[in-house]
Design an enzyme around this catalytic site. Structure first.
Site, PDB file in Angstrom:
ATOM      1  N   HIS A  54       0.867  -1.166   0.000  1.00  0.00           N
ATOM      2  CA  HIS A  54       0.000   0.000   0.000  1.00  0.00           C
ATOM      3  C   HIS A  54       0.912   1.226   0.000  1.00  0.00           C
ATOM      4  CE1 HIS A  54      -2.397  -3.080   2.200  1.00  0.00           C
ATOM      5  NE2 HIS A  54      -3.445  -2.523   1.598  1.00  0.00           N
ATOM      6  N   ASP A  57       2.331   1.853   3.383  1.00  0.00           N
ATOM      7  CA  ASP A  57       3.307   0.881   3.882  1.00  0.00           C
ATOM      8  C   ASP A  57       4.724   1.352   3.575  1.00  0.00           C
ATOM      9  OD1 ASP A  57       1.179  -0.838   4.512  1.00  0.00           O
ATOM     10  OD2 ASP A  57       1.303  -1.853   2.578  1.00  0.00           O
TER      11      ASP A  57
END
Length: 389
Positions: A54, A57
């Site tokens: 993501h 992340d």
């Protein structure tokens, strides 16, 4: 067959999987944060093919442009040094409180526009890093009460969002397709597009349906009490299995995200059998959470177990299909007849064929030899449990 994974197996992991700190609704983190660069290095050592992420992340939410570029540079250097790939990326539209009512379907128009721009920005990065698939999980797209959301309007806004994203990747010339990830029950009480079937039906309403497929996850379909291999078979049949998330789940409960092979082992066997026999060529992506009881040694052991279990099941499924006794049982079960068209001669011939109805002997057909499904299933169990050579 070796159970040691190699990049040719196309095993991939999300940064958020091995990087999960063990925080849940009832307890704080039990592990420190994991550097994405270390994740890339360790997964490469274990034999993985790639890593996914993501946006948040890789780049902490709220990072400045300078900080963002620094994170990307370090990540790219790790990829180059290890030969790891980025086959897929996605956007976090669920963690920050701004998305408490969703991203693409929030009642607040400003939030919807922000969600689109956040997604587009990460699509640019995904394309830059060579990703071919962009996953969309609408974890906050839904409601807890009947009056909170007009579902028809919400689906219109969902369609609008995906149509705009499809327009964008087409205009940019990106070699990128979208995979919608269904999930029921959590974190919203009633989530839009909760199953593979819902997502497949939705895709057909989009302006560029060829750009959209599904990213089913083992635990998500099983949370709805559904047969995951059957859902994958339908996605394959529709030509829409663009990506897949592998993990383990034990029945209808919260999303457990166990390592692959844990939980419903029989379903895992039939899933691997299907993926391998159908010639699925995409990544085998593990979306799991190492239990919060584990330290980092346990995290990497859990990741290694995901890959090992897949390879063991692949070997067992291949032995099952090659077994002459299994092949005989398959013929006795008349699966070859199921593959034949029911009315290849057309409707007119079917209506004219008296043996199809008027002269059809239902009693004789009912008295035909029984279907040896139990025998076939026991042979599968024998192979799964290692009871056959």
């Amino acid at each position: 067959m070796s159970f040691q994974p190699t990049p040719e197996d196309k095993f991939t992991f999300g940064l958020w999987t091995v990087g999960w700190q063990g925080r849940d609704p009832f307890g704080d983190a039990t592990r420190p944060a994991l550097d994405p660069v270390e994740t890339v290095q360790r997964l490469a050592e274990l034999g993985a093919y790639g890593v996914t992420f993501h946006d948040d992340d890789l780049i902490p939410f709220g990072s400045s442009d300078t900080e963002r570029e620094s994170h990307i540079k370090r990540f790219r250097q790790a990829l180059d040094a290890t030969g790891m790939t980025v086959p897929m990326a996605t956007t976090n539209l669920f963690t920050h409180p701004v998305f408490k009512d969703g991203g693409f379907t929030a009642n607040d128009r400003d939030v919807r526009r922000y969600a689109l721009r956040k997604t587009i920005r990460n699509i640019d990065l995904a394309a830059e890093l060579g990703a071919k698939t962009y996953v969309a999980w609408g974890g906050r797209e839904g409601a807890e009460s009947g009056g909170a959301k007009d579902v028809r309007d919400a689906l219109d806004r969902m369609k609008e969002a995906f149509d705009l994203l499809g327009e964008y990747v087409t205009a940019q010339g990106y070699d990128l397709r979208f995979a919608i990830e269904p999930k029921p029950n959590e974190p919203r009480g009633d989530i839009l597009l909760p199953t593979v079937g819902h997502a497949l039906a939705f895709i057909e309403r989009l302006e560029r349906p060829e750009l959209y497929g599904v990213n089913p996850e083992v635990g998500h379909e099983q949370m709805a009490g559904l047969n995951f291999p059957h859902g994958i078979a339908q996605a394959l049949w529709a030509g829409k299995l663009f990506h897949i998330d592998l993990n383990g789940q034990s029945g209808i409960k919260y999303d457990q995200d166990l390592r692959f092979g844990a939980g419903d082992l029989r379903a895992a066997f039939w899933l691997v059998d299907l993926l391998e026999s159908a010639g699925y060529e995409g990544p085998r992506h593990f979306d799991f959470k190492p239990p919060r009881t584990e330290d980092f040694d346990g995290v990497w052991a859990s990741a290694e177990g995901c890959m090992r279990n897949y390879l063991i099941l692949k070997e067992r499924a291949a032995a099952f299909r090659a077994d002459p006794e299994v092949q005989e049982a398959l013929r006795a079960a008349r699966l070859d007849q199921l593959a034949q068209p029911t009315a290849a001669d057309g409707l007119e011939a079917l209506l004219a064929d008296r043996t199809a109805f008027e002269d059809f002997d239902v009693e004789a057909a009912a008295a035909r030899a029984a279907w040896p499904f139990e025998r076939l299933d026991q042979l599968a169990m024998d192979h799964l449990l290692g009871a056959r050579g």
